[in-house]
Every structure is written in C-alpha cells, then in structure tokens.
Design a protein around this motif. Structure first.
Motif, PDB file in Angstrom:
ATOM      1  N   ASP A  30      -2.377 -11.095  -5.586  1.00  0.00           N
ATOM      2  CA  ASP A  30      -2.285  -9.985  -4.631  1.00  0.00           C
ATOM      3  C   ASP A  30      -1.519 -10.439  -3.382  1.00  0.00           C
ATOM      4  N   ILE A  39       8.951  -8.788   2.035  1.00  0.00           N
ATOM      5  CA  ILE A  39      10.321  -9.313   2.130  1.00  0.00           C
ATOM      6  C   ILE A  39      11.324  -8.326   1.526  1.00  0.00           C
ATOM      7  N   ILE A  46       2.400  -2.638   4.340  1.00  0.00           N
ATOM      8  CA  ILE A  46       2.399  -2.250   2.922  1.00  0.00           C
ATOM      9  C   ILE A  46       0.988  -2.454   2.378  1.00  0.00           C
ATOM     10  N   VAL A  47       0.673  -1.756   1.294  1.00  0.00           N
ATOM     11  CA  VAL A  47      -0.635  -1.968   0.654  1.00  0.00           C
ATOM     12  C   VAL A  47      -0.489  -2.024  -0.865  1.00  0.00           C
ATOM     13  N   THR A  48      -1.465  -2.668  -1.473  1.00  0.00           N
ATOM     14  CA  THR A  48      -1.600  -2.623  -2.923  1.00  0.00           C
ATOM     15  C   THR A  48      -2.253  -1.291  -3.269  1.00  0.00           C
ATOM     16  N   GLY A  76      10.470   2.895  -6.446  1.00  0.00           N
ATOM     17  CA  GLY A  76      10.190   4.317  -6.296  1.00  0.00           C
ATOM     18  C   GLY A  76      10.667   4.792  -4.937  1.00  0.00           C
ATOM     19  N   SER A  78       8.414   5.693  -2.080  1.00  0.00           N
ATOM     20  CA  SER A  78       7.665   4.889  -1.105  1.00  0.00           C
ATOM     21  C   SER A  78       7.051   3.664  -1.783  1.00  0.00           C
ATOM     22  N   ILE A 102       1.470  -1.739  -8.285  1.00  0.00           N
ATOM     23  CA  ILE A 102       2.156  -0.750  -7.441  1.00  0.00           C
ATOM     24  C   ILE A 102       1.808  -1.019  -5.980  1.00  0.00           C
TER      25      ILE A 102
HETATM   26  C1  LIG Z   1       8.454 -13.447   6.391  1.00  0.00           C
HETATM   27  C2  LIG Z   1       7.417 -12.370   6.153  1.00  0.00           C
HETATM   28  C3  LIG Z   1       6.170 -12.508   6.951  1.00  0.00           C
HETATM   29  C4  LIG Z   1       5.218 -11.406   6.703  1.00  0.00           C
HETATM   30  C5  LIG Z   1       3.958 -11.542   7.434  1.00  0.00           C
HETATM   31  C6  LIG Z   1       3.152 -10.304   7.451  1.00  0.00           C
HETATM   32  C7  LIG Z   1       2.486 -10.087   6.166  1.00  0.00           C
HETATM   33  C8  LIG Z   1       1.628  -8.890   6.270  1.00  0.00           C
HETATM   34  C9  LIG Z   1       1.184  -8.442   4.951  1.00  0.00           C
HETATM   35  C10 LIG Z   1       0.254  -7.341   5.135  1.00  0.00           C
HETATM   36  C11 LIG Z   1      -0.047  -6.634   3.865  1.00  0.00           C
HETATM   37  C12 LIG Z   1      -1.139  -7.214   3.130  1.00  0.00           C
HETATM   38  C13 LIG Z   1      -1.581  -6.347   2.005  1.00  0.00           C
HETATM   39  C14 LIG Z   1      -2.374  -7.226   1.138  1.00  0.00           C
HETATM   40  C15 LIG Z   1      -2.957  -6.285  -0.029  1.00  0.00           C
HETATM   41  C16 LIG Z   1      -3.929  -5.639   0.445  1.00  0.00           C
HETATM   42  O1  LIG Z   1      -5.155  -6.018   0.750  1.00  0.00           O
HETATM   43  S1  LIG Z   1      -3.895  -3.834   0.514  1.00  0.00           S
HETATM   44  C17 LIG Z   1      -5.538  -3.260   0.735  1.00  0.00           C
HETATM   45  C18 LIG Z   1      -6.010  -2.517  -0.472  1.00  0.00           C
HETATM   46  N1  LIG Z   1      -5.301  -1.267  -0.618  1.00  0.00           N
HETATM   47  C19 LIG Z   1      -5.576  -0.194   0.172  1.00  0.00           C
HETATM   48  O2  LIG Z   1      -6.401  -0.235   1.052  1.00  0.00           O
HETATM   49  C20 LIG Z   1      -4.794   1.070  -0.118  1.00  0.00           C
HETATM   50  C21 LIG Z   1      -5.680   2.297   0.092  1.00  0.00           C
HETATM   51  N2  LIG Z   1      -4.954   3.500  -0.319  1.00  0.00           N
HETATM   52  C22 LIG Z   1      -4.245   4.243   0.565  1.00  0.00           C
HETATM   53  O3  LIG Z   1      -4.221   3.961   1.767  1.00  0.00           O
HETATM   54  C23 LIG Z   1      -3.502   5.429   0.014  1.00  0.00           C
HETATM   55  O4  LIG Z   1      -3.910   5.663  -1.319  1.00  0.00           O
HETATM   56  C24 LIG Z   1      -1.953   5.225   0.051  1.00  0.00           C
HETATM   57  C25 LIG Z   1      -1.548   3.842  -0.487  1.00  0.00           C
HETATM   58  C26 LIG Z   1      -1.473   5.378   1.490  1.00  0.00           C
HETATM   59  C27 LIG Z   1      -1.245   6.228  -0.839  1.00  0.00           C
HETATM   60  O5  LIG Z   1      -1.664   7.483  -0.480  1.00  0.00           O
HETATM   61  P1  LIG Z   1      -1.398   8.705  -1.498  1.00  0.00           P
HETATM   62  O6  LIG Z   1      -1.834   9.947  -0.815  1.00  0.00           O
HETATM   63  O7  LIG Z   1      -1.949   8.372  -2.844  1.00  0.00           O
HETATM   64  O8  LIG Z   1       0.162   8.704  -1.558  1.00  0.00           O
HETATM   65  P2  LIG Z   1       1.112   9.397  -2.606  1.00  0.00           P
HETATM   66  O9  LIG Z   1       2.202  10.000  -1.768  1.00  0.00           O
HETATM   67  O10 LIG Z   1       0.395  10.266  -3.584  1.00  0.00           O
HETATM   68  O11 LIG Z   1       1.697   8.153  -3.415  1.00  0.00           O
HETATM   69  C28 LIG Z   1       2.479   7.191  -2.788  1.00  0.00           C
HETATM   70  C29 LIG Z   1       3.207   6.430  -3.858  1.00  0.00           C
HETATM   71  O12 LIG Z   1       2.269   5.718  -4.659  1.00  0.00           O
HETATM   72  C30 LIG Z   1       2.413   6.117  -6.030  1.00  0.00           C
HETATM   73  N3  LIG Z   1       1.078   6.184  -6.604  1.00  0.00           N
HETATM   74  C31 LIG Z   1       0.008   6.756  -6.057  1.00  0.00           C
HETATM   75  N4  LIG Z   1      -1.051   6.621  -6.882  1.00  0.00           N
HETATM   76  C32 LIG Z   1      -0.614   5.935  -7.963  1.00  0.00           C
HETATM   77  C33 LIG Z   1      -1.241   5.483  -9.154  1.00  0.00           C
HETATM   78  N5  LIG Z   1      -2.532   5.701  -9.416  1.00  0.00           N
HETATM   79  N6  LIG Z   1      -0.484   4.812 -10.042  1.00  0.00           N
HETATM   80  C34 LIG Z   1       0.810   4.596  -9.812  1.00  0.00           C
HETATM   81  N7  LIG Z   1       1.455   4.979  -8.689  1.00  0.00           N
HETATM   82  C35 LIG Z   1       0.746   5.659  -7.783  1.00  0.00           C
HETATM   83  C36 LIG Z   1       3.063   7.467  -6.007  1.00  0.00           C
HETATM   84  O13 LIG Z   1       3.755   7.718  -7.217  1.00  0.00           O
HETATM   85  C37 LIG Z   1       3.983   7.330  -4.815  1.00  0.00           C
HETATM   86  O14 LIG Z   1       5.137   6.588  -5.192  1.00  0.00           O
HETATM   87  P3  LIG Z   1       6.645   7.077  -4.805  1.00  0.00           P
HETATM   88  O15 LIG Z   1       6.980   8.198  -5.702  1.00  0.00           O
HETATM   89  O16 LIG Z   1       6.641   7.459  -3.355  1.00  0.00           O
HETATM   90  O17 LIG Z   1       7.479   5.854  -5.032  1.00  0.00           O
END
Ligand SMILES: CCCCCCCCCCCCCCCC(=O)SCCNC(=O)CCNC(=O)[C@H](O)C(C)(C)COP(=O)(O)OP(=O)(O)OC[C@H]1O[C@@H](n2cnc3c(N)ncnc32)[C@H](O)[C@@H]1OP(=O)(O)O
Length: 128
Positions: A30, A39, A46-48, A76, A78, A102
C-alpha cells in the motif's frame, strides 16, 4: 514491471508460524502504491480506493529480501489502476500478485479530481 523497493524480513515482520505476516506485506505494498501514485500524478493528496483479489503464492522467512514491483494497468480520469508483484530476491519465487489497485487523485476537499495523466512519466523526462 520495475521493482523499485526492497524490504528485509525482520523478526517483527513474522507471523506465529515464523513466516512473513501477510498484513505486513500488504502494508508495504500500500505504501509503495501510494508513493508510486504521488510521483506519477504529481499530487500528494491521493488515496487507495480499491484492492482486487490478492493471491499469496509462496512465503518468505526471516532474513529474506522482498522486492515489490508496480506497473500501471490504466490511467482513468481521477483514478490510476496499478498491478503489483512481490517476489523473493534470493529464490526469485513470486510471493504474491495483485491485479488491480485503484488509487484516486483528490482535490483539497478530499473529492476526486482529474489528474490529466495518460502515460507513465519518468522524472528524467520531466527535467528536459
Ligand atoms: C517525492 C514524493 C514525496 C511524497 C511525500 C508525501 C506522500 C504522501 C502520501 C499520502 C497518501 C498516502 C495514502 C496511503 C494509502 C492510504 O492509507 S488511503 C486511506 C484509505 N482510503 C480511504 O480512506 C479512501 C476513502 N474513500 C473515499 O474517500 C472516497 O471513496 C473517494 C476515494 C474520494 C472516491 O469517492 P467516490 O464518490 O467513490 O468517487 P467516484 O467519483 O465515484 O470515483 C472516483 C474514481 O474511483 C473509481 N472507483 C470508485 N469506486 C471504485 C471501485 N469500487 N472499483 C474501481 N474503481 C472505483 C471511479 O471509477 C473513479 O475513477 P475515474 O473514472 O475518475 O478514473
């Protein structure tokens, strides 16, 4: 597929059977998927969203080195769909595969935001 990340299996990574705890490997994956996405999409918000079936094919033991590979399946609007392979560096055995991870690009309010990307970019190309 490019294998960017290596992990060393330590005592704290083991399950009670003495092999690599699956949950630990999933946490590593993850994190790798999140960094890869940050990147590629050039956005740290971003989120998983979804992870497909996970197929554990072999295990690893203390002292083994694990390589984690990520590739893009689809860009995709978003979202970005990734696939992952984790393998044992010493034995070259595949430990697990994940066909679809995703990740969703978000705006400042945590809503899906179009990322505008259509292909893998390498940092060296962005510098040109
Ligand atoms: C040098 C660099 C240094 C960097 C240094 C900083 C680093 C910094 C990192 C911070 C990042 C850490 C991240 C860690 C990984 C977590 O821990 S993430 C935490 C766990 N995940 C969450 O909490 C997510 C909770 N879910 C949500 O907030 C909402 O469901 C979301 C993600 C905002 C999506 O909302 P929604 O209403 O379902 O959105 P919707 O428009 O229907 O779908 C959005 C897209 O997802 C797709 N989708 C939705 N559901 C599905 C499904 N079941 N299956 C497939 N696709 C789907 C849709 O097809 C759509 O895709 P597109 O057609 O736009 O491409």
């Amino acid at each position: 597929m490019r294998f960017h990340t290596r992990k060393w299996v330590k005592p704290e990574d083991l399950n009670p059977n003495g092999t690599l705890f699956g949950g630990r490997l999933l946490a590593w994956i993850d994190e790798e998927a999140a960094l890869y996405t940050v990147i590629q999409l050039e956005n740290s918000k971003i989120v998983t969203k979804y992870v497909s079936e996970i197929n554990f094919m072999s295990s690893a033991k203390q002292g083994d080195i694990i390589e984690i590979g990520i590739d893009v399946v689809n860009f995709g609007k978003s979202s970005i769909t990734l696939k992952c392979v984790a393998r044992n560096t010493m034995t070259r055995e595949t430990i697990l595969t994940v066909d679809n991870i995703i990740m969703v690009n978000l705006d400042e309010n945590g809503k899906p935001k179009p990322h505008g990307k259509t292909q893998i970019e390498f940092v060296r190309d962005r510098l040109k």
